[in-house]
Design a protein around this motif. Structure first.
Motif, PDB file in Angstrom:
ATOM      1  N   SER A  24       0.799  -1.222   0.000  1.00  5.00           N
ATOM      2  CA  SER A  24       0.000   0.000   0.000  1.00  5.00           C
ATOM      3  C   SER A  24       0.835   1.278   0.000  1.00  5.00           C
ATOM      4  N   ARG A  25       2.086   1.209   0.342  1.00  5.54           N
ATOM      5  CA  ARG A  25       2.942   2.398   0.288  1.00  5.54           C
ATOM      6  C   ARG A  25       4.125   2.165  -0.642  1.00  5.54           C
ATOM      7  N   THR A  26       3.871   1.492  -1.736  1.00  4.87           N
ATOM      8  CA  THR A  26       4.905   1.272  -2.731  1.00  4.87           C
ATOM      9  C   THR A  26       4.537   2.012  -4.014  1.00  4.87           C
ATOM     10  N   PHE A  27       5.532   2.278  -4.834  1.00  2.00           N
ATOM     11  CA  PHE A  27       5.305   3.000  -6.072  1.00  2.00           C
ATOM     12  C   PHE A  27       4.659   2.084  -7.104  1.00  2.00           C
ATOM     13  N   GLY A  28       3.762   2.658  -7.878  1.00  2.00           N
ATOM     14  CA  GLY A  28       3.066   1.894  -8.910  1.00  2.00           C
ATOM     15  C   GLY A  28       1.566   1.927  -8.692  1.00  2.00           C
ATOM     16  N   PRO A 134      -4.918  16.419   4.313  1.00  2.00           N
ATOM     17  CA  PRO A 134      -4.179  16.169   5.559  1.00  2.00           C
ATOM     18  C   PRO A 134      -3.245  14.966   5.490  1.00  2.00           C
ATOM     19  N   SER A 135      -3.638  13.932   4.733  1.00  2.00           N
ATOM     20  CA  SER A 135      -2.837  12.708   4.723  1.00  2.00           C
ATOM     21  C   SER A 135      -1.972  12.550   3.481  1.00  2.00           C
ATOM     22  N   ILE A 136      -2.293  13.301   2.402  1.00  2.00           N
ATOM     23  CA  ILE A 136      -1.575  13.058   1.149  1.00  2.00           C
ATOM     24  C   ILE A 136      -1.813  14.207   0.173  1.00  2.00           C
ATOM     25  N   ALA A 137      -0.881  14.401  -0.748  1.00  5.37           N
ATOM     26  CA  ALA A 137      -1.069  15.319  -1.870  1.00  5.37           C
ATOM     27  C   ALA A 137      -1.377  14.484  -3.109  1.00  5.37           C
ATOM     28  N   LEU A 138      -2.272  14.973  -3.963  1.00  2.00           N
ATOM     29  CA  LEU A 138      -2.662  14.199  -5.139  1.00  2.00           C
ATOM     30  C   LEU A 138      -3.129  15.107  -6.261  1.00  2.00           C
ATOM     31  N   SER A 139      -3.205  14.531  -7.442  1.00  2.00           N
ATOM     32  CA  SER A 139      -3.762  15.201  -8.607  1.00  2.00           C
ATOM     33  C   SER A 139      -4.453  14.147  -9.455  1.00  2.00           C
ATOM     34  N   VAL A 140      -5.268  14.593 -10.398  1.00  8.52           N
ATOM     35  CA  VAL A 140      -6.013  13.681 -11.258  1.00  8.52           C
ATOM     36  C   VAL A 140      -5.682  13.976 -12.717  1.00  8.52           C
ATOM     37  N   VAL A 141      -5.261  12.947 -13.441  1.00  2.62           N
ATOM     38  CA  VAL A 141      -5.014  13.041 -14.877  1.00  2.62           C
ATOM     39  C   VAL A 141      -6.312  12.674 -15.597  1.00  2.62           C
ATOM     40  N   LYS A 148     -10.318   8.533 -15.289  1.00  6.19           N
ATOM     41  CA  LYS A 148      -9.236   9.342 -14.744  1.00  6.19           C
ATOM     42  C   LYS A 148      -8.146   8.450 -14.157  1.00  6.19           C
ATOM     43  N   ILE A 149      -6.975   9.041 -13.956  1.00  4.94           N
ATOM     44  CA  ILE A 149      -5.902   8.416 -13.195  1.00  4.94           C
ATOM     45  C   ILE A 149      -5.636   9.308 -11.989  1.00  4.94           C
ATOM     46  N   GLU A 150      -5.789   8.771 -10.799  1.00  3.98           N
ATOM     47  CA  GLU A 150      -5.438   9.517  -9.585  1.00  3.98           C
ATOM     48  C   GLU A 150      -3.975   9.239  -9.259  1.00  3.98           C
ATOM     49  N   VAL A 151      -3.195  10.301  -9.110  1.00  2.00           N
ATOM     50  CA  VAL A 151      -1.774  10.169  -8.844  1.00  2.00           C
ATOM     51  C   VAL A 151      -1.492  10.694  -7.435  1.00  2.00           C
ATOM     52  N   ASP A 152      -1.045   9.804  -6.548  1.00  2.00           N
ATOM     53  CA  ASP A 152      -0.795  10.145  -5.149  1.00  2.00           C
ATOM     54  C   ASP A 152       0.696  10.327  -4.898  1.00  2.00           C
ATOM     55  N   ASP A 153       1.027  11.310  -4.100  1.00  2.00           N
ATOM     56  CA  ASP A 153       2.419  11.619  -3.789  1.00  2.00           C
ATOM     57  C   ASP A 153       2.902  10.755  -2.621  1.00  2.00           C
ATOM     58  N   PHE A 154       3.803   9.803  -2.900  1.00  2.00           N
ATOM     59  CA  PHE A 154       4.385   8.945  -1.868  1.00  2.00           C
ATOM     60  C   PHE A 154       5.840   9.333  -1.589  1.00  2.00           C
ATOM     61  N   LYS A 155       6.194  10.563  -1.874  1.00  2.00           N
ATOM     62  CA  LYS A 155       7.581  11.020  -1.842  1.00  2.00           C
ATOM     63  C   LYS A 155       8.323  10.630  -0.577  1.00  2.00           C
ATOM     64  N   ASP A 156       7.740  10.865   0.574  1.00  2.00           N
ATOM     65  CA  ASP A 156       8.456  10.653   1.837  1.00  2.00           C
ATOM     66  C   ASP A 156       8.253   9.268   2.435  1.00  2.00           C
ATOM     67  N   LYS A 157       7.234   8.536   1.959  1.00  2.00           N
ATOM     68  CA  LYS A 157       6.885   7.276   2.617  1.00  2.00           C
ATOM     69  C   LYS A 157       6.908   6.069   1.688  1.00  2.00           C
ATOM     70  N   GLN A 159       8.235   3.295  -1.395  1.00  2.00           N
ATOM     71  CA  GLN A 159       9.410   2.510  -1.747  1.00  2.00           C
ATOM     72  C   GLN A 159       9.087   1.681  -2.988  1.00  2.00           C
ATOM     73  N   PRO A 160      10.101   1.230  -3.730  1.00  2.00           N
ATOM     74  CA  PRO A 160       9.840   0.396  -4.906  1.00  2.00           C
ATOM     75  C   PRO A 160       9.104  -0.880  -4.520  1.00  2.00           C
ATOM     76  N   ARG A 161       8.259  -1.361  -5.407  1.00  2.00           N
ATOM     77  CA  ARG A 161       7.477  -2.566  -5.130  1.00  2.00           C
ATOM     78  C   ARG A 161       8.281  -3.826  -5.426  1.00  2.00           C
ATOM     79  N   ARG A 162       8.251  -4.745  -4.508  1.00  2.00           N
ATOM     80  CA  ARG A 162       8.877  -6.044  -4.722  1.00  2.00           C
ATOM     81  C   ARG A 162       7.961  -6.911  -5.585  1.00  2.00           C
ATOM     82  N   LYS A 163       8.550  -7.914  -6.229  1.00  2.00           N
ATOM     83  CA  LYS A 163       7.754  -8.880  -6.978  1.00  2.00           C
ATOM     84  C   LYS A 163       8.457 -10.223  -6.927  1.00  2.00           C
ATOM     85  N   PRO A 164       7.700 -11.313  -7.049  1.00  2.00           N
ATOM     86  CA  PRO A 164       8.321 -12.634  -7.013  1.00  2.00           C
ATOM     87  C   PRO A 164       9.201 -12.841  -8.244  1.00  2.00           C
TER      88      PRO A 164
END
Length: 223
Positions: A24-28, A134-141, A148-157, A159-164
């Motif tokens: 839930s806090r990974t990029f992608g 309060p919890s996040i910055a976001l924008s909508v494409v 639409k695509i909702e883009v959430d800013d995870f800058k400070d929290k 990390q790259p997503r792992r995969k098998p």
């Protein structure tokens, strides 16, 4: 696919899970948002099912025409938002059957302004001003037909997503988009183009590329 016959599909891929992994806090890609015709009735159907539901639909104070059942998790750990659009809107895809179509996909990125500019430069899509909640910055494409695509800013929290090994990122791994200028992006595909073997673009060309945060995007040729 929804009963209405709208050309949207959820594709399920079987692979080995990563035990005790929370993406839930990974990029992608983070979540899929689907329109529904009656969120209250849907909640009664799924509250005791393999879906994990946080609670019944709730109104959104700033959007009185929405009742959202957020925080739902599917049997494979995928995150789903089920949204009841209670009145006709020109900018949103109102459900045409009890379960409607995907109309928003959400992603987390390490650099929000960079990601938004990437969508604009790469595809020509416009985006909304950045909202700082309060919890996040976001924008909508903005895409077409109320999607639409909702883009959430995870800058400070984030990390790259792992995969098998040899597998896809867990959760929402790939999102497919119709593309009217397919050949323009052929040099960006990670494994070349193929003839799509599945609906709704059976036999037409498709290719997968990566976005600015590493998210995988399948482009479907609509010419």
């Amino acid at each position: 696919a929804p009963k209405s016959g709208e050309p949207t599909y959820l594709r399920f891929v079987q692979q080995a899970p990563i035990p005790d992994y929370n993406y839930s806090r990974t990029f992608g890609w983070q979540a899929t948002e689907i329109t529904v015709q009656n969120g209250d009735e849907l909640y009664e159907r799924i509250k005791d099912s393999p879906f994990k539901v946080n609670g019944p639909p709730r109104g959104i104070p700033t959007y009185p025409y929405l009742k959202a059942m957020g925080g739902t998790t599917g049997p494979g750990g995928e995150k789903i938002h089920l949204t009841w659009i209670t009145e006709k809107r020109p900018d949103l895809a109102v459900a045409e059957s009890f379960m409607g179509r995907v109309f928003i996909v959400t992603q987390g990125v390490p650099d929000l302004p960079q990601a938004l500019e990437w969508y604009k430069t790469t595809f020509g899509n416009q985006y909304s001003p950045i909202r700082k909640l309060p919890s996040i910055a976001l924008s909508v494409v903005t895409l077409k037909n109320g999607t639409k695509i909702e883009v959430d800013d995870f800058k400070d929290k984030g990390q790259p997503r792992r995969k098998p090994p040899g597998g896809l990122p867990p959760g929402v791994a790939v999102v497919s988009f119709e593309c009217s200028d397919f050949d323009r992006y052929r040099d960006k595909f990670i494994a070349g183009e193929i003839k799509n073997p599945m609906q709704p673009h059976l036999g037409k060309r498709s290719g997968t590329m990566k976005g600015s945060a590493g998210e995988m995007m399948e482009l479907l040729d609509v010419k």
